[in-house]
Design an enzyme around this catalytic site. Structure first.
Site, PDB file in Angstrom:
ATOM      1  N   ASP A 165     -14.429 -19.784 -23.317  1.00  0.00           N
ATOM      2  CA  ASP A 165     -14.143 -19.354 -22.040  1.00  0.00           C
ATOM      3  C   ASP A 165     -13.966 -20.548 -21.106  1.00  0.00           C
ATOM      4  OD1 ASP A 165     -16.564 -20.339 -21.765  1.00  0.00           O
ATOM      5  OD2 ASP A 165     -17.537 -18.607 -21.111  1.00  0.00           O
ATOM      6  N   ARG A 192     -19.089 -16.744 -14.445  1.00  0.00           N
ATOM      7  CA  ARG A 192     -17.946 -16.352 -14.919  1.00  0.00           C
ATOM      8  C   ARG A 192     -17.278 -15.412 -14.065  1.00  0.00           C
ATOM      9  NH1 ARG A 192     -17.655 -14.413 -20.877  1.00  0.00           N
ATOM     10  NH2 ARG A 192     -15.357 -14.295 -20.318  1.00  0.00           N
ATOM     11  N   TYR A 230     -26.403 -19.112 -22.344  1.00  0.00           N
ATOM     12  CA  TYR A 230     -26.508 -19.692 -23.794  1.00  0.00           C
ATOM     13  C   TYR A 230     -28.092 -19.990 -23.759  1.00  0.00           C
ATOM     14  CZ  TYR A 230     -21.423 -21.036 -24.380  1.00  0.00           C
ATOM     15  OH  TYR A 230     -19.986 -20.844 -24.469  1.00  0.00           O
ATOM     16  N   PRO A 266     -20.455 -24.357 -28.939  1.00  0.00           N
ATOM     17  CA  PRO A 266     -19.650 -24.008 -27.880  1.00  0.00           C
ATOM     18  C   PRO A 266     -20.177 -24.455 -26.475  1.00  0.00           C
ATOM     19  CG  PRO A 266     -21.077 -22.071 -28.778  1.00  0.00           C
ATOM     20  CD  PRO A 266     -21.226 -23.381 -29.741  1.00  0.00           C
TER      21      PRO A 266
END
Lengths: 681, 681
Positions: free
Chosen positions: B54, B284, B292, B370
């Protein structure tokens, strides 16, 4: 006016819009945003794809941005940055005599751009389709309209009956388009080379027209908007007329890809030749340039009040005039996109509505010459002024009294526009003065001054609505009206008194200016206007001041306590199951240091809680430095003292209704109570 | 490797792309822009709609802008402005211990943003469809690939044979998606609530899959890109391997709409608890936040080299870990969009291509954790590096020597990424130091410093390619390589010498920086990079200096005379019927006053003439004030002396190839001649 037939199917809608040009589409966009049941019909079989109006004001781009599509216009358009003046020198040859910026620096975050009407209609259509089931019905012509005046004040009634006829494809294809392809007749009436990829679907849809051809239907509507152009059928049915005059001046228009050694062809230029007339150069997208060319050779065709036979004018004739004016520079072209010719005239309608049930907007109530690039803008802004008012009344949020402000506000603008255009056209069509003794000629100084002054008007940001139930300022002094006609019948009076000095540059009656502020929760910079999306919501903006000052904090908490109360205007005027910010949204901009606070330092009503979404992180902002986009200095720019703060009420169209002190909750309540409808829980 | 069957239909393409994730789509976008005959296949039945990667770096947004869709990502994404560090205080409770900007101010005109991969794939698909007939073929699996090594240097040959199988819908629906809806199994495998309106067509298209189900076909290709992810089938067929390690650390990922009293939930946060592990918060779009979360409770599942059974991890378990780390702040949610769990590991491929005919990009050649938000960016940038090179060779503009630079340039980046991720992950997963004597713990200072340093790397703007045939700088000192492995076999040597000091801040091997310049013809401000669209064109930028200085003007005219000559590199390397700027475009930026000149004061080759379009108005720019957007001070920012000027050569991907003096035409010619193919007229 017609009558309904018992056998026909009757459809009921809140709003019927006649005409799907920029004004009609603006209205439909509002209705789509506000979830109002609406139909929009247009007699043409397809949208237009080139030519026609093209200039977009700063204010229009601000409005587009409030609907989420200004960036599309910004990216695709040609940006006009500079105006160059060309005048005859002492030998009679044209020379550049001055430059000014095309948009006055600082008046908006946008600058004037040019993009043809077809693309603008595309953006509206996409915006409408993305949020609503409303679709433009093309090839549909109203044949009768009937207003039952006994029902005009009944909020549940459908007082308007319209009969619609679905045309055949032949009937729905306008002949205007058929003359546009390279100056020759285009066989299919459409200009495929100019189509953007996303217009293809519209061409395909055209094939569907014939299925309903020659059928009729009856529609019952609460409100109707006639946005059907200068020859408005709706206006004629209402028996209203346009008042004004037409002049002798004939102008030709060429949209070409120019081949020229004239060095300023990509600038907006006003070229006055010594004796061959004038040209205005408008550089456009896709390498095109629009030339407005004075056709001195045809000045005397027809009488002042008669229409000129445009068949006598050809692109070749217009080009020849242009070549004479621009000599010794050469001008020719290999690509002609569109052309037309027109006679300058200015006219304004005597009425903007019938019983505040049937409204007129755009060219249907005001026409003028296109050169000033105002027509499409003012037309869209008519509908932008009207749309949220109608939606609010239809939804039972506001009472009908706010609808009177449409004519009050827009009639004045139409008259201002006509006056501007009259002056501008005269200056432009006149012969340049030979010297200071030449009183009949137009002096360069006079012309440049008019242009500079005109630029403020032309930006659309100077619009200043008069006092009314929704503009809480003192009634205007009649002496200051410069002879503008405002019918006393449509005036309404504000219920409360503003204190303009608390936000000296947030002028009541004008659109709120914009600078950058920083979101408290995530440090993101936003232009203040970007927070004011056109979704039908009123805004109460709490400029809380420097909340390090205990008095500022105390007043913020004390106002918030009133706002959070079960009898507050927030509660009374918001339907019980609607979202907390759907009728009136409270925004806060403080002048403290962002990093000294979190949103939890602010009263809950300023960052409401939702059980699915948690706290609202996007209501509180700070007037601080940003990391990457500078500092908007909002308090300074808006003329607000951080030691005092203030409260500003903004209409759903970003115009300022009220400015008052933070500790005056009562005025806020009284303001909304003067036109809003209490919702029953 | 398989073989073809005589009975099957054989399709010939220039490029076949396996995998339609971000890397594959980036490659397809280049091919679409350059008009290269291409197919792109993916085994999945639809594009993805949520979850997964993302973060978008500044440099990725610059690249998107060069293809015309950065604004879509910019508008829809969440912008990350600030990083907040939270650490245990002396009592063990987490407190905010510092803030830094998320993107270093000034390094790009964009800042890092977050938007889920599904939208990014949408933008690529739209960009491809708007300019080419290339369409992603979904539910298509390659079953064999064969490279005829005798043909690799034959530019007309199709040395690669691939067999494709069209899957049934059942085979093409990945099970990954089926676990994503609110943590429960979604019946239709898709997450409709998260679909943007413009994704609907993809769902409908899915129904078409079965028509070709279980058929096979043979494709002959000149080039193949394996962009088929960490489990790359292409890589396995080539017998290449990924080298690296997997750690014990297990992390969970939740995409939720959080309900929390943690005040910085809309900031990017690095939260280290005293003993319960760490969380990274990534705010987001659409109110979502990605967390995370270190799953300390499951740290010891499985062996270091084995894969963990993810079935043991549930969203509830991940949430509980998060709640422990964030205590005493509360955290819960009602909306879960997606979740996953992963084990940290870093691996890089031993080869990036087979014979410069079959290439690997993205996860197929490098995998890592990630959290750094790098994976998708580096993957896309692999393909961005490769695409124009392949297109140029396929079109016969460049010879195959430039293809060697792909592995040379991207292998180093992959190793840098792994190193960065290794350090970053260790710092993040480690326990915070209790005090300065706690050597095993991670100190706050160390962490914050690593973050700040990491931010430059993470922006993507620090990429610095080594000397090669297309990067004219001295070969790097081996000591400065920090142990990075670069195979000498793929090194190529520049044919000419740059003079870096003439443009001290336009670093050879790096992407050119960007500030605003003003168009000479229309006064419009442009960010310099906006002029450098990704269309396969090389740019020669003439920084002509202050052209009021006679010597500057003389050198400009003298260089232009060489450029305009019939044996110039512009003529020799541009196909006879191609447009004058289709292979190499000449741009001019002067430091004189814009209003003292028009484009007609510049040599004709700098503003070429076209018989349909007239003069080219968009090649000459000035380093001047703009009316509304300030002054970019390009000469100052780029480190160019206006009294000297210089010439810069830019690759089609905006990286700097060469810097030299204006009077050195020979070096320019020699540079292009070293890899370009002479076109026969």
């Amino acid at each position: 006016m017609g009558s309904t037939q018992a056998m026909e199917q009757v459809d009921h809608v809140d709003v019927l819009i006649v005409g799907a040009g920029p004004a009609g589409l603006m209205m439909a966009t509002w209705m789509a945003q506000c979830g109002v049941k609406t139909r929009i019909v247009d007699k043409r079989g397809t949208k237009i794809f080139n030519g026609q109006a093209d200039g977009l004001q700063c204010r229009t781009l601000e409005i587009f941005d409030s609907f989420g599509f200004a960036h599309r216009a910004w990216i695709e358009s040609n940006h006009m940055l500079e105006i160059c003046f060309w005048n005859p020198d002492e030998t009679g040859q044209i020379r550049r005599s001055g430059r000014i910026p095309d948009t006055i620096p600082g008046i908006s975050r946008f600058q004037q751009v040019v993009l043809h009407q077809g693309r603008i209609e595309r953006f509206f259509l996409d915006a409408i389709e993305s949020v609503s089931p409303i679709r433009v019905e093309r090839g549909v012509l109203p044949t009768s309209i009937d207003l039952d005046e006994s029902l005009t004040e009944d909020s549940q009634a459908y007082p308007i009956t319209i009969k619609l006829r679905h045309l055949s494809e032949e009937e729905a294809t306008p002949t205007q388009v058929a003359t546009s392809a390279n100056g020759a007749v285009a066989q299919d009436g459409l200009f495929r080379s100019n189509l953007a990829p996303d217009d293809t679907a519209d061409l395909l849809k055209k094939a569907e027209l014939n299925a309903k051809a020659n059928t009729t239907e009856v529609v019952k509507a609460k409100y109707v908007l006639g946005a059907d152009g200068a020859h408005s059928w709706v206006r004629k049915q209402l028996g209203f007329s346009l008042e004004g005059e037409t002049t002798d001046y004939i102008w030709g228009v060429l949209d070409i890809v120019p081949i020229t050694d004239f060095p300023d062809i990509r600038m907006r230029c006003a070229i006055h030749s010594a004796s061959s007339g004038s040209i205005m150069v408008i550089p456009r997208e896709n390498k095109l340039v629009r030339l407005y060319i004075q056709m001195t050779t045809t000045e005397n065709i027809g009488e002042a009040s008669s229409r000129v036979d445009r068949c006598q004018i050809t692109p070749e004739l217009i080009l020849k005039s242009a070549q004479k004016i621009m000599a010794p520079y050469t001008l020719t072209y290999r690509k002609l996109d569109w052309w037309t010719a027109y006679q300058i005239g200015q006219r304004v309608g005597d009425h903007f509505s019938a019983e505040e049930r049937i409204f007129l907007a755009g060219d249907a109530v005001h026409t003028h010459s296109p050169k000033a690039g105002q027509g499409m803008n003012v037309s869209m802004q008519d509908a932008y002024n009207l749309g949220w008012k109608v939606a609010s009344v239809v939804k039972g949020i506001s009472n009908r009294s706010i609808l009177k402000t449409y004519e009050q506000e827009r009639s004045k603008i139409a008259h201002d526009l006509i006056k501007f255009d009259h002056k501008f056209s005269r200056l432009f069509s006149g012969r340049p003065a030979k010297d200071v003794m030449d009183e009949e000629g137009i002096s360069l100084t006079e012309f440049k001054e008019a242009f500079e002054k005109g630029n403020m008007f032309a930006s659309g940001t100077a619009v200043d609505y008069e006092a009314s139930i929704i503009v809480a300022k003192p009634p205007e002094d009649p002496d200051e009206q410069n002879g503008m006609v405002t019918k006393s019948s449509c005036k309404t009076t504000p219920a409360v008194q503003s204190k303009q000095h608390l936000a000296a540059n947030v002028k009541i009656g004008m659109r709120i200016p914009s600078v950058k502020v920083i979101s408290q929760a995530d440090a993101r910079p936003w232009h203040f206007q970007e927070l004011l999306r056109s979704n039908g919501t009123w805004r109460v903006v709490l400029f809380a001041g420097d909340i390090a000052i205990p008095e500022r904090r105390r007043e913020m908490f004390s106002l918030s306590e009133c706002l959070a109360g079960s009898k507050s205007f927030l509660c009374r005027f918001t339907p019980p199951k609607a979202k907390y910010d759907s009728v009136i949204e409270v925004l806060t901009v403080h002048a403290g240091s962002r990093t000294d606070y979190t949103i939890f330092d602010f009263p809950e009503v300023l960052r409401p809680y939702d059980e699915l979404d948690g706290w609202d992180y996007h209501k509180i902002f700070a007037d601080n430095d940003s990391y990457h986009e500078g500092n908007g200095h909002l308090y300074e720019n808006f003329g607000i003292d951080p030691r005092t703060g203030c409260v500003v009420v903004l209409r759903p169209d970003q115009y300022v209704s009220y400015v008052g002190p933070v500790d005056d909750y009562k005025s806020l309540d009284a303001f909304f109570a003067s036109f809003m409808v209490e919702q029953i829980s």
